[in-house]
Write an enzyme that holds these catalytic residues in place. Structure first.
Site, short mmCIF file in Angstrom:
data_model
loop_
_atom_site.label_atom_id
_atom_site.label_comp_id
_atom_site.label_asym_id
_atom_site.label_seq_id
_atom_site.Cartn_x
_atom_site.Cartn_y
_atom_site.Cartn_z
N LYS A 149 0.88 -1.18 0.00
CA LYS A 149 0.00 0.00 0.00
C LYS A 149 0.91 1.23 0.00
CE LYS A 149 -2.31 2.08 3.44
NZ LYS A 149 -2.18 3.49 3.08
N SER A 191 4.99 7.91 10.09
CA SER A 191 5.08 8.68 11.33
C SER A 191 5.05 7.79 12.57
CB SER A 191 3.90 9.66 11.41
OG SER A 191 2.72 8.93 11.63
N CYS A 198 13.41 11.66 6.92
CA CYS A 198 13.57 11.25 8.31
C CYS A 198 15.03 11.35 8.73
CB CYS A 198 13.02 9.85 8.54
SG CYS A 198 13.92 8.57 7.69
N GLU A 200 8.88 16.83 15.43
CA GLU A 200 9.30 16.74 14.03
C GLU A 200 8.49 17.73 13.19
OE1 GLU A 200 8.28 13.15 11.72
OE2 GLU A 200 10.39 13.10 11.15
#
Lengths: 492, 141
Positions: free
Chosen positions: A184, A237, A292, A393
């Site tokens: 996905k 996340s 990231c 973040e």
């Protein structure tokens, strides 16, 4: 400089891919996929029905029994074909990534290259690490050996920021060990994965080995919860990773979840400033901070502040902003309008918290692309470790500067966040670098390297709330995707 | 004046452009004489497209994280301006023009190679080789 041509202006309705066939989803929910530089729809992505999720898993499960029995040498040949077709189409893949995600074309080319390196690594795994271990005569007339076995169908859920590379930390590995997959990809940046899917279709993998569906959380949950899914690899996340970790824990499934980050870059007074500054700029502002591995907090130690900060701000202020298909552009739009609003709200928060804006990117205007989701390079000074902008973040082109008096203080600050994805130090001292390497709590460590990106033939690290699971992606995905069977054997 | 800034790709694009511009500036000069240096430079200019293709090849081949590090400190447009001025200066003897131009271009290659060394050794080597090829003309004449 001229803008490179887009591969297509409109990619239409993105089909799902189940059991070796493309088809249109029967869902009623289709969502526009955007070009973030232009704020225009370039495709429509389906949020698949629950039945389609189940169908994809069932196809993967059916394929598994045959696929695991295909000789490894043949499975490897499919990956060689995959590499060939990806090499041939790498530039168009890169341009589509830029068109849909927004990142600079050089960044997109880097993503495609890293993706292909994962295919190469999986090929190497097939010929080497997959072999297991053996020791004869562990007792009189008895031998013992380990066989690595595939487990079945795996779910792979990808992020928006590296739409084709991150899923490839697992896909070729699964294929080579004899597993099957349901992928996905991100529903925000699905176009390049669709294009990739068309290329993979050309290599004629047996139906069901590789399946692709699109959707949001509901589809992901249905996929993970399906009783025949053996494990879940996810990149995204921390909030979603935690939910998946909990769910897979309850269901007794494997999970490998790479999550959010808040990366610190420490600059010592003895750093090579001339080399350090451009490297920091690339780390903080490459991919518009939506990596990231991007550094987000700059910690000059002692008088490194005077050497680094003015030059860093000056170089940041001159970044060329625009559409990523222009090869001279350095800073590109954020991926969605919502992401832009989110980043601006963090900048507002930093101002409210009392940090000093040295460079404010909130009102940046890009003449040729007035509707793009641009935020200019932003630098905060006088940030303290307790501020939200130092802890959360932001995932945007925002650098927060926190001064430190010593290496000890800098490391303590870097270790104070809940994340542990990456951290970098810039120094000319091997002793300092070693001290940093040993004490920093981060899975990917950069020494005079601002983007500590592990190559495909190393694991992709991550600690604390940046990673959930036991083994990591890339080469060590082998451990995740197989189980070991230990055989103790005697013949009379 | 704004500093010239490049990404890895935009610098290599610029250097491909430079090759063609140099060809157009130098070719009329070498056609004006039959000296050893002119003959050697003619051979060098005949391989302009091969050099362009070498640059394009390394641009396609090299993909590293550092390709977005800003590259500054090169003043390529200024250097091309200097070369044009030398080419158009009727007070300089032809062979002197050619040796001056060779020296300037060799220095440009050296500077570009130096800038690229920390990003890609393969790309840096391309320009180091171009420099060596160019300087060998001076050594042979």
């Amino acid at each position: 400089m001229a803008v490179l041509p887009e591969v297509k202006r409109d990619y239409g309705k993105i089909p799902i891919y189940i059991d070796g066939k493309f088809r249109e989803s029967e869902t009623d929910t289709w969502v526009g996929v955007m070009n973030p530089a232009k704020d225009e729809v370039i495709a429509r992505v389906p949020f698949v029905t629950p039945e389609e999720v189940d169908e994809a898993v069932e196809a993967a499960v059916r394929a598994f029994d045959k696929w695991r029995n295909v000789p490894v040498t043949t499975r490897v040949q499919y990956l060689f074909r995959m590499k060939e077709v990806l090499e041939k189409h790498k530039e168009e893949l890169a341009r589509i990534i830029t068109q849909n995600h927004g990142k600079a074309i050089d960044d997109a080319r880097g993503e495609v290259r890293r993706m292909i390196e994962n295919v190469e690594t999986a090929i190497a795994i097939g010929y080497t690490l997959l072999k297991g271990e053996r020791l004869d005569q562990i007792a009189s007339g008895i031998d013992e050996y380990v066989v690595r076995e595939p487990l079945g169908a795996f779910a792979i859920i990808g992020p928006f920021n590296f739409p084709i590379m991150s899923p490839f930390w697992f896909i070729p590995h699964a294929i080579v060990v004899g597993d099957t997959v349901v992928v996905k990809p991100s529903e925000i940046t699905p176009v390049a994965f669709y294009w990739l899917n068309k290329l993979i279709n050309e290599i004629r993998l047996p139906p069901g080995v590789f399946n692709v569906i699109y959707g949001r959380a509901e589809a992901g949950e249905r996929l993970i919860s399906h009783r025949d899914i053996q494990g879940v690899a996810f990149v995204g996340s921390t909030s979603v990773a935690k939910k998946i970790y909990e769910l897979t824990g309850k269901l007794g499934k494997r999970s490998l979840l790479q999550a959010s980050a808040k990366n610190y870059a420490i600059v010592m007074p003895d750093a090579n400033i001339e080399r350090t500054i451009p490297n920091l700029i690339s780390s903080f502002y490459g991919n518009t901070g939506q990596r990231c591995l991007a550094n987000a907090v700059l910690v000059p130690v002692g008088d490194a502040y005077e050497k680094v900060v003015p030059k860093f701000v000056e170089m940041a202020s001159k970044l060329k902003i625009g559409y990523g298909l222009d090869e001279s552009v350095e800073l590109t739009p954020l991926v969605t309008k919502k992401a832009k609003e989110r980043v601006i709200s963090y900048i507002n928060k930093g101002v409210e918290e009392g940090a000093k804006l040295l460079l404010d990117g909130r009102n940046v205007k890009v003449e040729e692309y007035p509707n793009g989701y641009f935020v200019g390079p932003t630098v905060f000074d006088n940030v303290t470790p307790d501020m939200v902008i130092a802890q959360e973040e932001i995932f945007g082109p925002v650098a927060s500067i926190i001064r430190a008096d010593s290496l000890d203080e800098a490391i303590e600050m870097a270790n104070s966040t809940k994340y542990g994805n990456a951290s970098s130090i810039f120094t000319s001292s091997g002793k300092v670098a070693r001290e940093f390497r040993r004490r920093i709590i981060a899975g990917n460590v950069g020494i005079n390297v601002g983007i500590a990106a592990p190559m495909a033939f190393f694991p992709f690290g991550g600690m604390k709330e940046s990673f959930f699971g036991v083994v990591h992606g890339q080469i060590t995905a082998l451990e995740f995707l197989t189980d070991t069977k230990v055989v103790i054997e005697r013949w009379w | 004046m704004e500093d010239e800034r490049y990404t890895f790709s935009s610098l290599l694009n610029k250097m491909m452009e430079v090759e063609r511009v140099l060809h157009d500036i130098i070719m009329p000069l070498v056609k004006q004489s039959d000296t050893k240096i002119s003959k050697q430079l003619l051979i060098y200019l005949d391989s302009t497209e091969r050099r362009v293709s070498d640059i394009q090849w390394v641009k396609d081949f090299v993909v590293v994280e550092m390709t977005l590090e800003p590259i500054t400190g090169l003043e390529i447009d200024g250097i091309l301006g200097d070369i044009r001025r030398i080419a158009e200066d009727n007070n300089i003897p032809l062979d002197r023009k050619l040796t001056d131009i060779i020296s300037i271009v060799a220095r440009l290659y050296e500077d570009v190679a130096e800038k690229l060394r920390y990003i890609s050794i393969e790309a840096s080597d391309v320009f180091t080789q171009f420099r060596a090829d160019l300087l060998s003309i001076l050594h042979r004449t």
